[in-house]
Scaffold this active site. Structure first.
Site, PDB file in Angstrom:
ATOM      1  N   LYS A 224      11.281   3.318 -20.673  1.00  0.00           N
ATOM      2  CA  LYS A 224      10.577   2.828 -19.693  1.00  0.00           C
ATOM      3  C   LYS A 224      11.102   2.331 -18.507  1.00  0.00           C
ATOM      4  CE  LYS A 224       8.633  -0.229 -22.857  1.00  0.00           C
ATOM      5  NZ  LYS A 224       8.182  -1.179 -23.390  1.00  0.00           N
ATOM      6  N   ALA A 254       1.871  -3.432 -18.889  1.00  0.00           N
ATOM      7  CA  ALA A 254       2.143  -2.297 -18.480  1.00  0.00           C
ATOM      8  C   ALA A 254       2.751  -1.111 -19.749  1.00  0.00           C
ATOM      9  CB  ALA A 254       3.123  -1.942 -17.279  1.00  0.00           C
ATOM     10  N   ASP A 256       2.748  -1.757 -22.807  1.00  0.00           N
ATOM     11  CA  ASP A 256       1.855  -1.508 -23.846  1.00  0.00           C
ATOM     12  C   ASP A 256       0.750  -0.576 -23.602  1.00  0.00           C
ATOM     13  OD1 ASP A 256       3.031  -3.908 -25.043  1.00  0.00           O
ATOM     14  OD2 ASP A 256       1.610  -5.195 -24.121  1.00  0.00           O
TER      15      ASP A 256
HETATM   16  P1  ADP Z   1       7.200  -3.037 -19.771  1.00  0.00           P
HETATM   17  O1  ADP Z   1       5.672  -3.476 -19.350  1.00  0.00           O
HETATM   18  O2  ADP Z   1       7.431  -2.901 -21.167  1.00  0.00           O
HETATM   19  O3  ADP Z   1       8.489  -4.084 -19.339  1.00  0.00           O
HETATM   20  P2  ADP Z   1       7.663  -1.074 -17.946  1.00  0.00           P
HETATM   21  O4  ADP Z   1       7.498  -2.056 -16.737  1.00  0.00           O
HETATM   22  O5  ADP Z   1       8.692  -0.272 -17.703  1.00  0.00           O
HETATM   23  O6  ADP Z   1       7.495  -1.622 -19.294  1.00  0.00           O
HETATM   24  O7  ADP Z   1       6.309  -0.454 -17.730  1.00  0.00           O
HETATM   25  C1  ADP Z   1       5.988   1.027 -18.522  1.00  0.00           C
HETATM   26  C2  ADP Z   1       5.369   1.999 -17.645  1.00  0.00           C
HETATM   27  O8  ADP Z   1       4.235   1.829 -16.715  1.00  0.00           O
HETATM   28  C3  ADP Z   1       6.770   2.572 -16.697  1.00  0.00           C
HETATM   29  O9  ADP Z   1       7.531   3.407 -17.359  1.00  0.00           O
HETATM   30  C4  ADP Z   1       5.546   3.276 -15.787  1.00  0.00           C
HETATM   31  O10 ADP Z   1       5.358   4.544 -16.008  1.00  0.00           O
HETATM   32  C5  ADP Z   1       4.800   2.403 -15.603  1.00  0.00           C
HETATM   33  N1  ADP Z   1       4.630   1.428 -14.433  1.00  0.00           N
HETATM   34  C6  ADP Z   1       5.303   0.040 -14.575  1.00  0.00           C
HETATM   35  N2  ADP Z   1       5.203  -0.403 -13.468  1.00  0.00           N
HETATM   36  C7  ADP Z   1       4.769   0.331 -12.637  1.00  0.00           C
HETATM   37  C8  ADP Z   1       4.499   0.248 -11.055  1.00  0.00           C
HETATM   38  N3  ADP Z   1       4.809  -0.960 -10.413  1.00  0.00           N
HETATM   39  N4  ADP Z   1       4.045   1.647 -10.680  1.00  0.00           N
HETATM   40  C9  ADP Z   1       4.024   2.469 -11.056  1.00  0.00           C
HETATM   41  N5  ADP Z   1       4.115   2.565 -12.683  1.00  0.00           N
HETATM   42  C10 ADP Z   1       4.471   1.740 -13.104  1.00  0.00           C
HETATM   43  O1  KDG Z   2       3.570  -6.847 -23.168  1.00  0.00           O
HETATM   44  C1  KDG Z   2       2.816  -7.794 -22.959  1.00  0.00           C
HETATM   45  C2  KDG Z   2       2.617  -8.892 -23.936  1.00  0.00           C
HETATM   46  O2  KDG Z   2       4.114  -9.567 -23.942  1.00  0.00           O
HETATM   47  C3  KDG Z   2       1.792 -10.053 -23.982  1.00  0.00           C
HETATM   48  O3  KDG Z   2       0.447  -9.554 -24.006  1.00  0.00           O
HETATM   49  C4  KDG Z   2       1.874 -11.088 -24.879  1.00  0.00           C
HETATM   50  O4  KDG Z   2       2.632 -10.185 -27.035  1.00  0.00           O
HETATM   51  C5  KDG Z   2       2.874 -11.057 -26.161  1.00  0.00           C
HETATM   52  C6  KDG Z   2       4.166 -11.547 -26.133  1.00  0.00           C
HETATM   53  O5  KDG Z   2       4.557 -11.928 -27.206  1.00  0.00           O
HETATM   54  O6  KDG Z   2       4.782 -11.678 -25.109  1.00  0.00           O
END
Ligand code: ADP
Ligand code: KDG
Length: 313
Positions: A224, A254, A256
């Site tokens: 991601k 995002a 999740d």
């Molecule tokens: P996490 O929430 O686990 O840190 P990410 O931030 O990488 O993971 O978000 C997961 C996915 O959601 C990304 O791979 C992308 O496809 C989408 N995403 C996250 N942030 C954005 C953004 N600012 N704009 C567009 N898509 C996003």
């Molecule tokens: O990915 C989002 C989660 O981090 C949030 O809903 C709360 O499970 C959580 C954690 O432990 O951070």
């Protein structure tokens, strides 16, 4: 149940409605949040069955979590205990950065025990989804994750693992061997581009890191990359997916929504390109309103997003 089953801690979430330091807020919105249940909701929104196994306090916050998950159509398998339900506080500091603080040490999630697992629910699922948050909570919570994986593997159920390293819960030195161990038992691994170095420290670029994880025996490695989209490595083939441009309001959750959508498509037998495209759309949409799971799209929302706005009557 042929859908997804997950296990973890879901907390009451106190969320500052406005931007600014917490001490300047005069009210907090009451919501819920938990990486595993967020993913379960994302799966349900796409019309696929999902179950959540966990513990909650025998209190109003626990009622809130349970009724919200049930209201979202998640099949809830919960043990209620005398320990108060855990809380998470979320504020948006000036400048827009989101800060999260946990009030969860010794909470119901830390009391999770392998006895809480309903073997039939796990063995009957299509995918078991776990994250790197639960094993950070306590030794028995970690045992529970490993026990769930054993049940799934014994029953031929795919295991999905979202690394979700939370540095405030455990240091890299404690986390790395455990996260490595879980990854090596998983069929699908979701890893953030900021986490992958933890599991593949000797690889010097993202591709080499994904290959290093695949060599652990992982069938699908999904990296991601936030606003840069995502890539999946499977059968030695790399598939890339751009991000969908959106106006970000709240980035939490995002990953999740992304994982839930990818797994819903996997359960539906969709090819990897479609898994990634749906996941990227759901991940992007998840950032567009406040809340850790509220913006996970329904099938209809997704069609509208991918097909252009239009008017629905
Ligand atoms: P996490 O929430 O686990 O840190 P990410 O931030 O990488 O993971 O978000 C997961 C996915 O959601 C990304 O791979 C992308 O496809 C989408 N995403 C996250 N942030 C954005 C953004 N600012 N704009 C567009 N898509 C996003
Ligand atoms: O990915 C989002 C989660 O981090 C949030 O809903 C709360 O499970 C959580 C954690 O432990 O951070």
């Amino acid at each position: 149940m042929t859908g997804l089953v997950t296990v973890g801690e879901t907390m009451a979430l106190l969320s500052a409605p406005g931007e600014g330091h917490l001490r300047h807020q005069r009210s907090l919105d009451l919501r819920i949040g938990g990486a595993e249940s967020n993913a379960a909701i994302a799966v349900r929104r796409l019309g696929t069955p999902a179950a959540w196994i966990g513990r909650l306090g025998r209190d109003g916050m626990g009622d809130l979590v349970e009724s919200t998950l049930r209201g979202e159509g998640v099949d809830v398998h919960v043990v209620r205990t005398d320990t108060p339900t855990s809380i998470m506080v979320k504020e948006r500091r000036p400048g827009g950065a989101t800060h999260v603080r946990y009030y969860r040490r010794g909470g119901p999630g830390s009391e999770l025990s392998p006895r809480d697992l309903d073997e039939a629910v796990i063995a009957g699922a299509g995918i078991l989804h776990v994250t790197g948050i639960t094993p950070a909570l306590s030794a028995s919570a970690a045992e529970t994750v490993f026990a769930a994986i054993e049940i799934a593997r014994g029953a031929g159920v795919d295991v999905s693992f979202d690394v979700n390293w939370r540095p405030t819960l455990w240091a890299a030195t404690d986390a790395t061997p455990v996260l490595h161990e879980i990854a090596s038992r998983a069929d699908v691994v979701f890893v953030g581009d900021d986490e992958v170095e933890l599991l593949a420290p000797r690889a010097d670029n993202e591709l080499a890191q994904a290959h290093a994880l695949a060599r652990l025996g992982v069938r699908e490695v999904v990296v991601k990359r936030g606003a840069r989209g995502a890539v999946a490595l499977l059968d030695d083939v790399l598939v890339e997916q751009d991000a969908f441009p959106v106006r970000v309001v709240d980035p939490v959750g995002a990953g999740d929504a992304f994982a839930g959508a990818y797994l819903a498509e996997l359960l539906a037998g969709s090819p990897v390109e479609q898994r990634l495209r749906t996941a990227a759309a759901c991940g992007a949409l998840a950032t567009t309103i406040v809340g850790d799971w509220e913006a996970a799209p329904t099938v209809d929302d997704l069609a509208t997003f991918l097909g252009g706005p239009g008017v629905r009557r």
